[in-house]
Design an enzyme around this catalytic site. Sequence first.
Site, PDB file in Angstrom:
ATOM      1  N   ASP A   1      14.873 -14.392   9.397  1.00 15.38           N
ATOM      2  CA  ASP A   1      15.446 -14.327  10.755  1.00 15.38           C
ATOM      3  C   ASP A   1      14.309 -14.043  11.743  1.00 15.38           C
ATOM      4  O   ASP A   1      13.721 -12.955  11.735  1.00 15.38           O
ATOM      5  CB  ASP A   1      16.491 -13.200  10.776  1.00 15.38           C
ATOM      6  CG  ASP A   1      17.214 -13.082  12.106  1.00 15.38           C
ATOM      7  OD1 ASP A   1      16.674 -13.550  13.131  1.00 15.38           O
ATOM      8  OD2 ASP A   1      18.317 -12.496  12.118  1.00 15.38           O
ATOM      9  N   HIS A   2      14.021 -15.017  12.572  1.00 11.87           N
ATOM     10  CA  HIS A   2      12.855 -14.895  13.452  1.00 11.87           C
ATOM     11  C   HIS A   2      13.052 -13.851  14.550  1.00 11.87           C
ATOM     12  O   HIS A   2      12.104 -13.489  15.251  1.00 11.87           O
ATOM     13  CB  HIS A   2      12.528 -16.263  14.072  1.00 11.87           C
ATOM     14  CG  HIS A   2      11.062 -16.444  14.371  1.00 11.87           C
ATOM     15  ND1 HIS A   2      10.193 -15.393  14.547  1.00 11.87           N
ATOM     16  CD2 HIS A   2      10.311 -17.568  14.499  1.00 11.87           C
ATOM     17  CE1 HIS A   2       8.985 -15.853  14.799  1.00 11.87           C
ATOM     18  NE2 HIS A   2       9.021 -17.161  14.771  1.00 11.87           N
TER      19      HIS A   2
END
Length: 560
Positions: A532-533
């Site tokens: 998850d950036h």
Amino acid sequence: MALIDIQVPDIGDFDEVTVIELLVKPGDTVKAEQSLITVESDKASMEIPSSHAGVVKTLKVKLDDKVKQGSIVLTLEVAGAESEVAPAPMPVADAKTKANAASDPQPAPLPAGAPAASANGSIEVRVPDIGDFKDVAVIEVLVKVGDTIKAEQSLITVESDKASMEIPSAAAGVIKELKVKLGDIVNIGDLLAMLEGSVSPIAAPSVPSALSTASVSADSTPESVPAPVAAAAAAVATMPDHAPATPPVGGLPHASPSVRKFARELGVPLAEIKGTGPKGRITPDDVQAFTKAVMLGATRTQAQVAQAPTPSGGGAGLDLLPWPKVDFTKFGPVERKDLSRIQKMSGANLHRNWVMIPHVCNHDDADITELEAFRVQMNKENEKSGVKITMLAFLIKASVAALKKFPQFNASLDGDQLVVKQYYNVAFAADTPNGLVVPVIKEADKKGIVQISQEMGELAKKAREGKLSPADMQGACFTISSLGGIGGRYFTPIINAPEVAILGVCKSQIEPVWDGKAFQPRLMLPLSLSWDHRVIDGASAARFNAYLGQILADFRRVLL
Ligand code: CAO
């Protein structure tokens, strides 16, 4: 049988109102009190009911006609009556009130329509005399705390089953407190708002009907306020002023009470509908068409857009085309099968996770030559134990070590905060005849490879038999999806929210690896890490994968 003309009743001081809806047509059988037409001014709309039961013979009005008291609405065939002209019954106010209104030109001692300052200087704005209306619902609140309002500016819209009307303020000022909210039921005298402003004669409403005024608080004095409108008021409580029918003030949706009611019953936001009726009026067909479009996914309400997965909290939502509707039978025979319960549930979760999480995927390879040899050796030695040590068990243990080294992978997003977990529960995706399930190995950090392998075997069996309990699938920090027993090289697994990363592994195979002098045949395991950036950056992900690879290449590192 006799024919009678149904007339527009006394609608107060209104010269003319516009017919905005025809609710019956020739040939219709109507009951007494049934609504025949809807008329509208700029501040109120009301339905004109029939005084008699009968069959509609001729309609004498059409859409957009201007009517006033005495205008003939239609001719009705009624049983056993002389031909006559019959005024429609008053939609509101009774005869007694009207008589009083007509015979009493004097101001009431305590005006019902004027504002007054209370002891602390604020002005109470109350529901004025609204005739025979009782328990009317607030359907729109047109102002908010902090708004500066002018005298006569509408504050709320209220609605009975036959009419809706706006209630204006009798005073100018700044709204300090709103005492009503959507859905509240109000009656004459109820406090609507507290204003900070000044009470002056010019603040008194000029409208003829009491419903357009605000009541005065008890500590007001008759001298301080202008002549009240209470006496003339209740005659026809639905029509607050003389204005001709024009689109409603303040950009409010333009719709009759019955359309508003219809929309409210369906939960349709009228403000979002483009009316196709005269002057942009919203018709029942418009409400139906909007509802249909939302159901088909062709449009979304603003509330849906606001709730849509927009990670930054803003954005315009996914303005997608509707799902293609194809008649597959045109191209060949087909069979329709219902999705399984698990498919429906996991599908909804996967869709949300895919849309809400900004996924990035890193691919790497781990040299598991020695590890696989060790695993095979262990299984040979422990053949009789009944527990098969799996590569996945090593991957779980290696992941725990990586999660400890990179704690942001062992976390969940909660608004603006990151919840970093201090426990290590690792889930694994299991393929079952009914669909994908994700059981969890709890406290994997405290368990050895054999115990993990054994628990995995038990959980995988339960999964295939459809016997996993909710507890078996809860509490994961990180997930591994292994397609190693099946094949493939790399893939992009979808993160299992609210986790922030997932490891996908595919089938290991012997590959030539350069050792600085020569190519060596090594067993290489493809790793695919989705992350998850919002929480993890690319460098950390690359380090996580590289560290995982180092551990798998030399499992002694787990002990460090
Ligand atoms: N490379 C090469 N061979 C592998 C391997 C890998 N990465 N992983 C497993 N294998 C081998 C095993 O050694 C085993 O071989 P043997 O029978 O010769 O010992 C064989 O593949 C079958 O293994 P398995 O898949 O039954 O066992 P597992 O421990 O690897 O996996 C489970 C268990 C439950 C994860 C697996 O059965 C499963 O359901 N996998 C699918 C998961 C899935 O669908 N993921 C996708 C999610 S996204 O849609």
